[in-house]
Enzyme design. Sequence first.
Site, short mmCIF file in Angstrom:
data_model
loop_
_atom_site.label_atom_id
_atom_site.label_comp_id
_atom_site.label_asym_id
_atom_site.label_seq_id
_atom_site.Cartn_x
_atom_site.Cartn_y
_atom_site.Cartn_z
N TYR A 32 47.05 38.13 38.81
CA TYR A 32 46.96 39.53 38.42
C TYR A 32 46.25 40.30 39.54
O TYR A 32 45.24 40.98 39.35
CB TYR A 32 46.24 39.71 37.08
CG TYR A 32 46.81 40.89 36.30
CD1 TYR A 32 48.08 40.82 35.75
CD2 TYR A 32 46.09 42.06 36.17
CE1 TYR A 32 48.62 41.90 35.07
CE2 TYR A 32 46.64 43.15 35.49
CZ TYR A 32 47.90 43.05 34.95
OH TYR A 32 48.44 44.12 34.28
N HIS A 34 44.92 42.50 42.66
CA HIS A 34 44.67 43.92 42.90
C HIS A 34 44.20 44.10 44.35
O HIS A 34 44.20 43.14 45.13
CB HIS A 34 43.67 44.47 41.89
CG HIS A 34 42.41 43.64 41.78
ND1 HIS A 34 41.52 43.48 42.81
CD2 HIS A 34 41.91 42.91 40.75
CE1 HIS A 34 40.53 42.72 42.42
NE2 HIS A 34 40.74 42.34 41.19
N GLY A 36 41.38 44.34 45.63
CA GLY A 36 40.28 43.45 46.02
C GLY A 36 40.82 42.13 46.56
O GLY A 36 40.43 41.67 47.65
N HIS A 37 41.77 41.53 45.82
CA HIS A 37 42.39 40.28 46.30
C HIS A 37 43.14 40.54 47.61
O HIS A 37 43.10 39.72 48.53
CB HIS A 37 43.40 39.76 45.27
CG HIS A 37 42.83 39.39 43.94
ND1 HIS A 37 43.06 40.13 42.81
CD2 HIS A 37 42.02 38.38 43.57
CE1 HIS A 37 42.44 39.57 41.78
NE2 HIS A 37 41.78 38.50 42.22
N GLY A 146 35.45 36.83 47.12
CA GLY A 146 34.89 38.18 47.05
C GLY A 146 33.41 38.16 46.69
O GLY A 146 32.97 37.33 45.89
N LYS A 148 32.05 40.32 44.90
CA LYS A 148 31.85 40.81 43.54
C LYS A 148 31.35 39.67 42.64
O LYS A 148 30.48 39.86 41.82
CB LYS A 148 33.12 41.41 42.97
CG LYS A 148 32.86 42.03 41.63
CD LYS A 148 34.08 42.69 41.10
CE LYS A 148 34.22 42.52 39.63
NZ LYS A 148 34.53 41.22 39.12
N LYS A 183 36.71 46.73 41.51
CA LYS A 183 38.03 46.27 41.07
C LYS A 183 37.92 44.92 40.39
O LYS A 183 37.19 44.04 40.89
CB LYS A 183 38.97 46.14 42.27
CG LYS A 183 39.19 47.45 42.99
CD LYS A 183 40.65 47.81 43.03
CE LYS A 183 40.82 49.10 43.80
NZ LYS A 183 42.09 49.74 43.53
#
Length: 279
Positions: A32, A34, A36-37, A146, A148, A183
Amino acid sequence: MQVVKQISEVRKIVKDWKRQGLTVGLVPTMGYLHEGHKSLIVRAVAENDRVVVSDFVNPTQFAPNEDYETYPRDIEADAKLCADAGASLIFNPEPEEMYDNALTSVNMTKITEVLCGKTRPTHFSGVCTVVSKLFNIVTPDRAYFGQKDAQQLCVIKKMVKDLNFDIEIVGCPIVRESDGLAKSSRNTYLNNAEREAALCLSRSLEKGKKLIEGGEESVEAVLDVIKTEINKEPLAKIDYAELVDLEDLSPLVKTKKPFLCAIAVYIGKTRLIDNFIME
Ligand code: PAF
């Protein structure tokens, strides 16, 4: 760009690349994908001759009451994003291919028991196990994660050191929506009111960061500002807000660099995380 489902096929392709002297980057994901990926894949493409994106919703990192079944999946959209970003291959196995009656797992103590580990006590064992398996299957030169998921990044770096994986771990900056929300594939769970409420995460961290930049040294004072900002939002419920040493994730009293300031907040039923690091 091919989508491969079998471990043996990935191994064959990677061996062939290595025979040609090519370097391999791995971007582990749960799909899925986005922006960020995409930023991880673009960086991996810039730094390696070939890039494998693993796209696998890993059951072992979800507790029974979590969102494994409902976690969003869209392999066609993922394949398009990966092709656009310049990836060479997507590894998209079924759970049975990855966990064929497996009895082995990778467990880490201490740094997996704090922050997210408090409410998700089995999560990092699942992450360490699947990432070890991906490392053994893909044998990359570099792997991209990431910031995050700052605790995950810290755990993976420690695992690589402890288990002597010959892989460089590359941490990449958080990618945000234009209004500041970090994200995340889980942002799709938010309704309009919750999406608005979710801005309290980045807003509170900005306030905390400004306070530190202004010279505040007391962690208590910084966390107070962050928690007060989040608590103004009726749809938000704090799981944790902590400021910890960046390496061993132990709580700090003074804002001594390098540190990680991390929060996890429920917006309605959705648990979101965000953080900033000062090195
Ligand atoms: O960060 C994620 O998406 C997952 O935890 C990872 C690293 C792909 C392991 O399943």
